[in-house]
Design an enzyme around this catalytic site. Structure first.
Site, PDB file in Angstrom:
ATOM      1  CE  LYS B  56      -4.897  -9.150  26.966  1.00 55.48           C
ATOM      2  NZ  LYS B  56      -4.933  -8.259  25.817  1.00 55.48           N
ATOM      3  CG  ASP B 147      -6.973  -1.544  17.880  1.00 55.57           C
ATOM      4  OD1 ASP B 147      -7.496  -0.498  17.462  1.00 55.57           O
ATOM      5  OD2 ASP B 147      -7.521  -2.303  18.690  1.00 55.57           O
TER       6      ASP B 147
END
Lengths: 246, 325
Positions: B56, B147
Site C-alpha cells: 500500500k 470501519d
C-alpha cells in the site's frame, strides 16, 4: 505535551463572495491569529464555476486549512472529515515545530525513519483525541443556498456527534451570512451543544448577497471575545503555545 | 463522489514491472497489478523474492504510519488473525518525491457479498460467526475495528475463512471513531454515539448482514430502528435472525461473544431470549400508569379544595346574612 485549544472556522458556501472585504485576505488574517479556516463548497447537480472554485481553494490554503467541494448529499461525511483532517494538520505542524527545536532545523515527521515516525504519530493521535476545540461555523445563507440548508443542518448535527465522541472539550458557535440587517448574524454563541442549532436553523430566511470576507472578519473577532472573557477567569497559557507554532 | 482534489492529489498510476525500492531497508518489490485504491492510497500486488505480497502506497506518509501502527499492534497480540500481517514499512524515493508505503500479507479471496451471491446464503451466518470470534479477540486487546463493511472483508480459502483487509479505521477503545461509512455507522442511523466501543462494531455487523440481503443498500428515510426493522421484516432471510439483529442494532450486546452465542442458538433452532427488553418495557409501562394515576389524584385534590372553599364561603355568607337580618 499538555493539550491546548485548537481554533477553527468552518465555512460552508456554494460560490463566490460578492460583497465587502476580500475573503482570502481575511483568511490570512485569521491564520495570523492562530485560527485555521476550512472551506466546504456545496454544489448540486451542476458544477461550481471556476472562479468560485479558486476562491474556495484560496481561502483554505491561505487560512492554513482544508477545502473540499461536494454534492449536498455527501455533506455530512465531508464536514466531519475536513474538520478532523484540519485538526491533524495543525497538530502535525505543532509536533514538527517541536521536533525541529529538539533535533535540528531539517527534521520533520516525514523524514524520520518509519519506526520513529510511528511513535511520533501516536503523540499526534493522542493530542487529536484530547485537545480542546473551538469551532466557529459560518453558513452562507444567500438565496442559492435555500434548499441546501436542511442538509447543512443535518451535517452539522452529524459533526457534533463525531466531535463529541472525543475526550477533549468542544465549543461551537454558529454565524450566518448575510444576516437580517448586518452582513453577518450570530445564531448561536459559544456552546458545547451544537444540537441547539435545530430550532434557530429552521427560522432562517435566505437573502441575496454573499459577504464572505466580512463574515470571516466577524468570526475572528468572536474568538477574541471569548478569549478575553475566559482570560478574566483563568489564564490560558496553552493557547498561546499553539498560536505561535502554527 | 468527492469531486475536488485540492489537497488530495491525483491517484497513483504505477505500471507493471516497476521496481519499488525502500530507502531504509533496501528491499525491492516488483509491481504485478493494482488491487484497489481509495481515498488514502493505492494497493498493489507485488512480487518479493518470488512471493506475492500486497503493497500500500500513499501520498500522505501519516496515513501509512497510522495503519502500520495498527498492524504492528495486531502482530503483537497473538492469535489475532483479523487483519493481514505486516511485512515491511519504508519510503520510496523517485527524483525529488518521496512516498511512504508498507507491505503486508496478500490475502487472496473474494469479497463477502460476491462470495455469498455465488455460494449461497447458508454461508452468511457462518462467516459472521467467524468474524465475531476474531472481533471478540480484537476487542479484548483493547481495539475497535471501526470501519467494518463488506468492502473491507475478504473470504479466503479453502478452508473458508473471513479476513479483514483494511485496518485503517481501527481505534483504541474509548476514543472517537476515526473512519466510518455511513450505512454501517450507528451515528448516521441515530442509534448511538461515535465513541469506539465493542457495541459500535456489533452494530456494523448487523448492518453487514442487512447489506448481504440488500446489495444495493438503501438511504436513510426516517432513520432509527423503525426503518431498519422494516428492512429486516421485508427479507425472508433476515427475519430468521431478527432477534439477534435488533439486539445488535440497538446496542444491547456488550461483547461480540454474547452476540455469537445468540446467533448460534438460532442456528441450532433455539429461540433467543429478549428478556432485557421486555423487562424494560414493562417497567416503562408501570411508570406511565403511575404517572397517570398521580395526575388523576392531583386533579381530584384540586376539585376537593375548591368544593371545601365554596362550602366554607357559603357558610360564612349565610352567617353574615344571619347577623345582619
Amino acid at each position: 505535551m499538555r493539550p491546548g485549544t485548537l481554533k477553527q472556522i468552518l465555512l460552508i458556501t456554494d460560490g463566490c463572495s460578492n460583497h465587502g472585504e476580500n475573503p482570502i485576505a481575511m483568511a490570512a488574517l485569521a491564520k495570523e491569529q492562530g485560527i485555521t479556516v476550512n472551506v466546504i463548497g456545496v454544489m448540486e447537480n451542476d458544477v461550481i464555476d471556476e472562479y468560485g472554485m479558486r476562491e474556495i481553494e484560496g481561502i483554505a490554503s491561505q487560512g492554513g486549512g482544508v477545502s473540499q467541494v461536494v454534492y449536498a448529499q455527501s455533506l455530512s461525511q465531508t464536514v466531519q472529515m475536513v474538520t478532523r483532517k484540519a485538526m491533524t494538520q495543525t497538530l502535525q505542524g505543532v509536533v514538527n515545530q517541536e521536533l525541529k527545536q529538539i533535533l535540528g532545523s531539517e527534521v520533520t515527521m516525514e523524514n524520520l525513519p518509519p519506526d520513529k515516525r510511528g511513535e511520533v504519530l501516536e503523540v499526534v493521535d493522542e493530542l487529536n483525541e484530547t485537545v480542546n476545540l473551538e469551532i466557529l461555523i459560518l453558513v452562507d445563507t444567500s438565496l442559492s443556498m435555500k434548499h441546501k440548508l436542511p442538509t447543512v443542518k443535518e451535517a452539522l448535527l452529524d459533526l457534533s456527534l463525531s466531535l463529541n465522541a472525543r475526550t477533549g472539550n468542544n465549543q461551537f458557535s454558529l454565524f450566518v451570512f448575510p444576516g437580517k440587517r448586518k452582513d453577518v448574524e450570530k445564531l448561536l454563541d459559544w456552546t458545547p451543544k451544537l444540537e441547539s442549532l435545530t430550532t434557530v436553523f429552521n427560522k432562517l430566511t435566505p437573502r441575496g448577497m454573499t459577504p464572505t470576507g466580512p463574515a470571516i472578519k466577524e468570526a475572528i473577532k468572536h474568538f477574541g471575545k471569548k478569549r478575553s472573557l475566559k482570560g478574566l477567569l483563568s489564564g490560558d497559557h496553552d493557547e498561546e503555545f499553539y498560536e505561535e507554532s502554527i | 463522489m468527492i469531486m475536488m482534489k485540492s489537497f488530495t492529489k491525483s491517484q497513483f498510476n504505477i505500471k507493471y514491472g516497476t521496481i519499488i525500492q525502500g530507502k531504509w531497508h533496501q528491499n525491492s518489490y516488483k509491481v504485478i497489478r493494482e488491487l484497489g485504491s481509495g481515498a488514502n492510497g493505492t494497493v498493489y500486488l507485488v512480487d518479493f523474492n518470488g512471493n506475492k505480497a500486497a503493497l500500500k502506497i500513499s501520498f500522505e506518509p501519516m496515513t501509512v504510519t497510522s495503519e502500520v501502527n495498527v498492524l504492528k499492534s495486531f502482530s503483537k497480540a497473538q492469535g489475532v488473525t483479523l487483519g493481514p500481517s505486516l511485512l515491511d514499512v519504508d519510503d520510496w524515493v523517485i527524483g525529488t518525491q518521496q512516498y511512504s508505503f508498507y507491505v503486508m500479507e496478500y490475502v487472496e479471496g473474494v469479497h463477502l457479498i460476491p462470495f455469498i451471491r455465488k455460494n449461497g446464503m447458508t454461508w452468511l451466518p457462518i462467516l459472521i460467526l467467524q468474524l465475531l470470534k476474531d472481533l471478540g479477540d480484537l476487542h479484548k486487546q483493547g481495539w475497535v475495528f471501526g470501519d467494518l463493511k463488506p468492502d473491507n472483508l475478504i473470504v479466503a480459502g479453502p478452508p473458508i475463512k473471513i479476513r479483514c483487509i483494511d485496518v485503517g479505521g481501527t481505534t483504541p477503545i474509548g476514543r472517537a471513531i476515526k473512519e466510518y461509512t455511513e450505512f454501517f455507522d450507528r451515528g448516521y442511523w441515530g442509534l448511538g454515539s461515535r465513541k469506539s466501543e465493542p457495541s459500535y462494531d456489533l452494530f456494523a455487523i448487523g448492518m453487514i448482514m442487512i447489506n448481504s440481503c440488500y446489495p444495493q443498500r438503501f438511504l436513510k428515510k426516517e432513520g432509527g430502528i423503525q426503518q431498519l426493522t422494516q428492512a429486516i421484516d421485508a427479507s425472508q432471510e433476515l427475519r430468521k435472525y431478527k432477534s439477534v439483529l435488533i439486539k445488535a442494532l440497538t446496542g444491547k450486546y456488550q461483547t461480540a461473544d454474547a452476540m455469537r452465542k445468540d446467533l448460534l442458538k438460532i442456528l441450532n433452532g433455539q429461540t433467543v431470549s429478549d428478556q432485557k427488553r421486555t423487562v424494560r418495557r414493562r417497567s416503562y409501562n408501570y411508570n406511565q400508569t403511575r404517572q397517570r394515576k398521580s395526575r388523576r389524584s392531583w386533579v381530584m385534590g384540586v376539585i376537593e379544595t375548591i368544593l371545601i372553599f365554596i362550602l366554607i364561603s357559603l357558610l360564612y355568607v349565610y352567617y353574615i346574612l344571619g347577623n345582619i337580618f
